[in-house]
Enzyme design. Structure first.
Site, PDB file in Angstrom:
ATOM      1  N   GLU A 150       0.805  -1.201  -0.022  1.00 53.45           N
ATOM      2  CA  GLU A 150      -0.066   0.047   0.006  1.00 53.45           C
ATOM      3  C   GLU A 150       0.907   1.289   0.108  1.00 53.45           C
ATOM      4  O   GLU A 150       1.128   1.973   1.009  1.00 53.45           O
ATOM      5  CB  GLU A 150      -1.068  -0.167   1.292  1.00 53.45           C
ATOM      6  N   GLU A 182       4.151   7.847  -3.980  1.00 54.57           N
ATOM      7  CA  GLU A 182       5.006   7.424  -2.781  1.00 54.57           C
ATOM      8  C   GLU A 182       6.260   6.553  -3.582  1.00 54.57           C
ATOM      9  O   GLU A 182       6.472   5.432  -2.783  1.00 54.57           O
ATOM     10  CB  GLU A 182       4.289   6.612  -1.991  1.00 54.57           C
TER      11      GLU A 182
END
Length: 405
Positions: free
Chosen positions: A201, A210
């Site tokens: 995730e 990210e």
């Protein structure tokens, strides 16, 4: 004499800042470090792994004291790491506001039942009797779910101090004997065996923000067993045109506000306004390429059909996906209005059965969605087609820039 081998982190990114200084980023958990000459020399000297003593003894114009201090700082920022997956000290990541160790941020993600149940359903379908790797374990919930789903063993990786909570969570839920936690960036960790299932995730409201793409490129190469599975395995970066008559994000609003400063204080702020205009010309409406993060709530007025910006299979070679070259797409209007930007969102394909979506029309998630504002407004009616251009801008992660073509 210590024989511990050190090397430059595989996640390091070197960039010039606005002042022309060389900066280095190795961890999403820490801000960039402006490199001193001694630190820059050390990074350049570690083309191959070396014992600490051998590195500090190399001939240079710096004193041993300068090099030792510089090396300690590089290790502290995870820019230089031990070889062979030795634990990276995470005590420097404070359990406080901001960053990936912020417990309030993890509460927000855990409270998102849409998110957690999407992962849970996929893990309960695919984890039984498998070796599972959880990249970015956070509070450990996905690793725990994998263990509860019957995984033979679970490896978990996290680089921030939230991993301390994960260890307590494993024990609290009776699965500590089946989970092994590694501290550090996944690209600097070595596993004792390959995983049949990798769950991750690393998703951002700006979906690749990210460092998802380089992390998955490395993970599939080094960690995934032949025939293994990623959860999620496919990401569609999407957008939909939104009604916008007034600016909602930083760029244009800042310019309009700056025009009023003279009246507030009886002074001339012309130099400030000029610098803001120059910044706007270079970076566009959103100076930091961020956009406006719209939290869960009523959607904006949507004017177009959904549009796919990128469709990425994470279990394939991602070199092309990380290309920063612009890609043109078409927004097709299905309602009349003033098109002023797009809502950026993603569709994460957990497996063949479950898709997690952050669309403005989907059930609300902790991510919300992101409004990317155009410099200009376009009046549209149903059937109109508007060309847009999107590119991935590399900074800390890959962030979308979307503009009219």
């Amino acid at each position: 004499m210590s024989t511990e081998q050190l090397r430059v982190s595989q996640s390091i990114l070197l960039m010039m800042n606005a002042q022309g200084q060389m900066t280095a980023i190795g961890s999403m958990s820490q801000p960039p470090l402006t490199l001193t000459p001694a630190q820059w020399w050390l990074v350049g000297s570690l083309q191959a792994a070396l014992p600490k003593e051998a590195l500090l003894s190399k001939p240079s114009t710096f004193s041993r004291e300068q090099l030792t201090e510089a090396l300690d700082t590089l290790v502290e920022h995870s820019l230089v790491v031990p070889v062979e997956g030795a634990a990276v000290d995470s005590s420097r990541y404070l359990m406080g506001p901001g960053g990936f160790a912020d417990i309030t941020e993890h509460h927000r993600m855990l409270y998102d039942t849409v998110r957690v149940h999407a992962y849970r359903s996929a893990l309960f379908r695919h984890a039984r009797d498998q070796v599972v790797l959880d990249i970015g374990t956070g509070t450990g919930v996905l690793a725990i779910l994998a263990a509860k789903a019957g995984a033979r063993h679970v490896y978990a990786i996290d680089e921030s101090a939230i991993a301390e909570v994960a260890l307590e969570m494993y024990a609290e839920n009776g699965v500590a004997d089946r989970i092994t936690l590694f501290h550090g960036n996944s690209r600097d960790v070595e596993l004792p065996e390959r995983a049949n299932v990798i769950v991750h995730e690393l998703l951002n409201v700006d979906p690749f923000g990210e460092n998802l793409l380089p992390a998955m490129q490395d993970a599939t190469r080094r960690f995934l067993a032949p025939g293994g599975r990623l959860i999620p395995h496919r990401i569609e970066a999407m957008c939909v045109g939104v009604q916008m008559t007034e600016p909602v994000s930083s760029g244009q609003r800042m310019l309009r506000e700056a025009e009023n400063l003279d009246d507030f204080y009886g002074l001339s702020f012309r130099p400030v306004l000029q610098r803001l205009r120059e910044a706007y010309d270079v970076a566009g409406p959103n100076f930091d390429l961020g956009g406006m993060n719209v939290p869960p709530g009523p959607p904006q007025t949507l004017l177009t059909r959904p549009c796919v910006l990128r469709d990425v299979r994470l279990d394939q070679d991602l070199t092309e996906a990380m290309d920063e070259a612009p890609v043109e797409s078409v927004l097709e209007a299905d309602a009349p209005g003033t098109l002023g930007g797009v809502a950026l969102y993603f569709r994460a394909h957990m497996d063949e059965h479950t898709v997690l979506s952050t669309s403005p029309t989907a059930p609300a998630t902790c991510w919300g969605f992101l409004v990317k504002e155009f410099r200009e407004r376009v009046q549209v009616k149903p059937g109109d087609k508007v060309r847009i251009r999107s590119s991935l801008q590399r900074s800390h992660g890959h962030r979308f820039k979307v503009e009219l073509a």
